[in-house]
Design a protein around this motif. Sequence first.
Motif, PDB file in Angstrom:
ATOM      1  N   ARG A  90       0.798  -1.228   0.000  1.00  0.00           N
ATOM      2  CA  ARG A  90       0.000   0.000   0.000  1.00  0.00           C
ATOM      3  C   ARG A  90       0.834   1.282   0.000  1.00  0.00           C
ATOM      4  NH1 ARG A  90      -1.591   3.298   4.088  1.00  0.00           N
ATOM      5  NH2 ARG A  90      -0.747   1.865   5.649  1.00  0.00           N
ATOM      6  N   MET A 159      -3.179  -1.857  -3.000  1.00  0.00           N
ATOM      7  CA  MET A 159      -3.620  -1.231  -1.758  1.00  0.00           C
ATOM      8  C   MET A 159      -3.857  -2.284  -0.664  1.00  0.00           C
ATOM      9  SD  MET A 159      -3.545   2.025  -2.051  1.00  0.00           S
ATOM     10  CE  MET A 159      -4.595   2.557  -0.698  1.00  0.00           C
ATOM     11  N   GLU A 161      -1.692  -4.354   2.750  1.00  0.00           N
ATOM     12  CA  GLU A 161      -0.532  -4.283   3.631  1.00  0.00           C
ATOM     13  C   GLU A 161       0.457  -5.398   3.289  1.00  0.00           C
ATOM     14  OE1 GLU A 161       0.055  -1.864   5.670  1.00  0.00           O
ATOM     15  OE2 GLU A 161      -1.895  -0.945   5.238  1.00  0.00           O
TER      16      GLU A 161
END
Length: 285
Positions: A90, A159, A161
């Motif tokens: 992200r 987007m 983690e």
Amino acid sequence: MLFRSKVYPNIHEARRHELAARRNRQLMAGLRKTRMRGQGREFESLRDYVRGDELRHVSWTATARRGRLTTKQYQIERNQSIVVMLDAGRLMTSRIEQLSKLDHAINAALAIGYVASHGGDNIGLLVFNREVRTYLPPQRGHAQLSSMIEALYNIRPEMIEPSYARAFQYLSRNCKRRSLVVILTDLVDQDASAELLAYTATLLPRHLPLIVTIGDNDLRAMVATEPREIGDVYRQSVAEELLQQREEALARITQLGGLALDVPAGQLSFQLVNKYLDVKERGLL
């Protein structure tokens, strides 16, 4: 009919940064007034001591035999291994001018790959976000650089983690030879920094980790700007805290025995190549 064409990263930028870094290192060597060729593990020859040489490189037996101070000279070791770990999560989606942070990181990965392959070293690549997306075991030669270009041309940040746990565990299972592990990522919050540091520490002492983050000019500009209203004060406070957390995280990895760089996007490739050459010259691998 719809035609698609591949858009490859700019390898000419990698060549340019290599030349700039090598010129910079030659200049610094001249300023030190030393003729040391490097401090790798491969002994090359003996020569007369020059002011500025380290005493640990003095050959006392040769000094006694010759009757004058004599220094061991080494040539920089070849066939060492470098693995670039590239975060495609992200935080790498944020843009700096016309490029995303991941674009800048890809350019830097190719720059060090170009220098390593031309210098006789092995270069490998691991791209990850939530999962490991690509892995190229370290190999020598121009074919490996071509494989890197092919692997990177369609990488896009997502987007989600990144999972440092999965990435580092995968690397530990698949890369046994001691390597310089370059982690191109970004740090914002304390939790992400803690996870990155925890798993980076697991590479030591087998590998030499180098965490490389792209300096956030927007945060630094926000901190440097004089606040005009109460909202500016709050934003500056948050920016200062984020910058402090980043600095503390990078300082922590150096305390553990690793290396760290935090540089502006425009200097990323140059500084990374320069750091790689410094590691080689100091014989840290």
